[in-house]
Design a protein around this motif. Sequence first.
Motif, PDB file in Angstrom:
ATOM      1  N   GLY A 118       0.818  -1.203   0.000  1.00 14.34           N
ATOM      2  CA  GLY A 118       0.000   0.000   0.000  1.00 14.34           C
ATOM      3  C   GLY A 118       0.850   1.251   0.000  1.00 14.34           C
ATOM      4  N   ALA A 119       0.187   2.366  -0.240  1.00 12.33           N
ATOM      5  CA  ALA A 119       0.828   3.682  -0.231  1.00 12.33           C
ATOM      6  C   ALA A 119       0.259   4.500   0.923  1.00 12.33           C
ATOM      7  CB  ALA A 119       0.602   4.395  -1.555  1.00 12.33           C
ATOM      8  N   HIS A 120       0.980   5.576   1.299  1.00 14.92           N
ATOM      9  CA  HIS A 120       0.640   6.337   2.518  1.00 14.92           C
ATOM     10  C   HIS A 120       1.033   7.811   2.341  1.00 14.92           C
ATOM     11  CE1 HIS A 120       0.388   7.299   6.792  1.00 14.92           C
ATOM     12  NE2 HIS A 120       0.258   6.026   7.162  1.00 14.92           N
ATOM     13  N   PRO A 121       0.789   8.424   1.151  1.00 17.76           N
ATOM     14  CA  PRO A 121       1.253   9.794   0.951  1.00 17.76           C
ATOM     15  C   PRO A 121       0.470  10.809   1.786  1.00 17.76           C
ATOM     16  CG  PRO A 121      -0.100   9.100  -0.898  1.00 17.76           C
ATOM     17  CD  PRO A 121       0.113   7.888  -0.049  1.00 17.76           C
ATOM     18  N   GLY A 122       1.199  11.734   2.398  1.00 16.44           N
ATOM     19  CA  GLY A 122       0.602  12.802   3.177  1.00 16.44           C
ATOM     20  C   GLY A 122       0.597  14.104   2.386  1.00 16.44           C
ATOM     21  N   PHE A 123      -0.581  14.699   2.229  1.00 17.64           N
ATOM     22  CA  PHE A 123      -0.732  15.932   1.453  1.00 17.64           C
ATOM     23  C   PHE A 123      -1.065  17.095   2.382  1.00 17.64           C
ATOM     24  CE2 PHE A 123      -1.825  12.464  -1.443  1.00 17.64           C
ATOM     25  CZ  PHE A 123      -1.017  12.749  -2.535  1.00 17.64           C
ATOM     26  N   ASN A 124      -0.411  18.219   2.157  1.00 22.53           N
ATOM     27  CA  ASN A 124      -0.705  19.407   2.948  1.00 22.53           C
ATOM     28  C   ASN A 124      -2.152  19.835   2.739  1.00 22.53           C
ATOM     29  OD1 ASN A 124       1.924  19.673   3.973  1.00 22.53           O
ATOM     30  ND2 ASN A 124       2.605  20.833   2.191  1.00 22.53           N
ATOM     31  N   CYS A 125      -2.827  20.163   3.825  1.00 20.74           N
ATOM     32  CA  CYS A 125      -4.204  20.650   3.754  1.00 20.74           C
ATOM     33  C   CYS A 125      -4.505  21.409   5.037  1.00 20.74           C
ATOM     34  CB  CYS A 125      -5.192  19.509   3.543  1.00 20.74           C
ATOM     35  SG  CYS A 125      -5.358  18.426   4.979  1.00 20.74           S
ATOM     36  N   ASN A 126      -5.734  21.865   5.178  1.00 20.47           N
ATOM     37  CA  ASN A 126      -6.141  22.625   6.351  1.00 20.47           C
ATOM     38  C   ASN A 126      -7.401  22.031   6.955  1.00 20.47           C
ATOM     39  OD1 ASN A 126      -4.142  24.836   6.141  1.00 20.47           O
ATOM     40  ND2 ASN A 126      -5.232  25.338   4.251  1.00 20.47           N
ATOM     41  N   ILE A 127      -7.591  22.238   8.245  1.00 19.27           N
ATOM     42  CA  ILE A 127      -8.854  21.893   8.874  1.00 19.27           C
ATOM     43  C   ILE A 127      -9.967  22.674   8.169  1.00 19.27           C
ATOM     44  CG2 ILE A 127     -10.175  21.933  11.022  1.00 19.27           C
ATOM     45  CD1 ILE A 127      -7.811  19.949  10.959  1.00 19.27           C
TER      46      ILE A 127
ATOM     47  N   ILE B 128     -16.470  14.296   2.741  1.00 19.95           N
ATOM     48  CA  ILE B 128     -16.034  14.131   4.126  1.00 19.95           C
ATOM     49  C   ILE B 128     -15.248  15.380   4.485  1.00 19.95           C
ATOM     50  CG2 ILE B 128     -14.598  12.817   5.734  1.00 19.95           C
ATOM     51  CD1 ILE B 128     -15.053  10.361   3.998  1.00 19.95           C
ATOM     52  N   GLU B 129     -15.705  16.103   5.494  1.00 21.17           N
ATOM     53  CA  GLU B 129     -14.982  17.295   5.924  1.00 21.17           C
ATOM     54  C   GLU B 129     -13.855  16.908   6.875  1.00 21.17           C
ATOM     55  OE1 GLU B 129     -15.596  21.610   8.205  1.00 21.17           O
ATOM     56  OE2 GLU B 129     -17.331  20.319   7.788  1.00 21.17           O
ATOM     57  N   ILE B 130     -12.687  17.515   6.687  1.00 19.64           N
ATOM     58  CA  ILE B 130     -11.556  17.286   7.579  1.00 19.64           C
ATOM     59  C   ILE B 130     -11.704  18.223   8.779  1.00 19.64           C
ATOM     60  CG2 ILE B 130      -9.053  17.294   7.814  1.00 19.64           C
ATOM     61  CD1 ILE B 130      -8.905  16.860   4.779  1.00 19.64           C
TER      62      ILE B 130
ATOM     63  N   GLY C 158      -6.017  17.253  14.099  1.00 22.71           N
ATOM     64  CA  GLY C 158      -5.762  18.676  14.029  1.00 22.71           C
ATOM     65  C   GLY C 158      -4.553  19.081  13.217  1.00 22.71           C
ATOM     66  N   ALA C 159      -3.804  18.125  12.669  1.00 23.17           N
ATOM     67  CA  ALA C 159      -2.576  18.438  11.929  1.00 23.17           C
ATOM     68  C   ALA C 159      -2.910  18.931  10.513  1.00 23.17           C
ATOM     69  CB  ALA C 159      -1.675  17.215  11.858  1.00 23.17           C
ATOM     70  N   PRO C 160      -2.016  19.730   9.914  1.00 19.33           N
ATOM     71  CA  PRO C 160      -2.297  20.339   8.607  1.00 19.33           C
ATOM     72  C   PRO C 160      -1.903  19.461   7.423  1.00 19.33           C
ATOM     73  CG  PRO C 160      -0.283  21.266   9.465  1.00 19.33           C
ATOM     74  CD  PRO C 160      -0.788  20.311  10.523  1.00 19.33           C
TER      75      PRO C 160
END
Length: 280
Positions: free
Chosen positions: A141-150, A187-189, A234-236
Amino acid sequence: MYYKIENEFLTCEIDDMGAQLHSLKLKENGKEYIWQGNPDIWYGQAPVLFPIIGQVIDDKFRYNGVEYTMPKHGLARKLLFSVKECAGAKAVFSLESDENTLKSYPFEFELFVAFELCGKTLVNTMTVINKTKGEMYFSIGAHPGFNCNIGDVIEFELPETLETERIDSNNLIIPEKFPVIENSREIEITKDIFSKDALILSGIKSKKLRIKGENEIEFTFGDCPFLGIWAKPGAPYVCLEPWYGVNDGREVKNDISEKRGIQHLNEGESFAFSWTAEII
């Protein structure tokens, strides 16, 4: 060591330790789309998950009556890959089994992780080749983390009715399922959405989704049987995780071949899947 590829629109950097995606930037403004691994929040960025996904009970599994120890999310993310190609807009990394991997995972394999820039899209393809004289069982599997905001929204391609599976304090699947969305695409973050760890989704009709916010990305995940969505609360950033496998539950299995979601290859066969991230 970081290796760089680029095209007219994008630059991309990959760490040969774990073949982990380190950076994806838009040239026109220098905007970074990949989480930069703040160790005070989450040190990772985009680990490659192989040959298991998540946790096995007590970090153990059995094959042909022999017990092996396997850490969470497998071996590949902590191993150095060889660079097979790195030129222009494409890079290919390789990991081969050796005497050390065989102590924890009794199969001979080669794992290729390829990155290619096509316009404003990054294509990541993972290919497993069974080099064992016999069958092979694995997850990937893959696990990429993308910058985003709450407050950003994850929007699926199609309306979905989805429940999530959750894990306990030992990272094992619990029997209950919990509703996420009903006949909706969004789905809202929120700051609390991952307070009980990842959303582990299955039975998804969509083949892609979008992160909608300041950094808008279209993410294609195809036919993966499980999709994990996760971040530290809560992380961005948000991790979008196509999985061909899943964490153990509490039911003890006598052999890795009985593991839920496990993939199988006969001698000489290969398995490949891709995910893509398009900057919108």
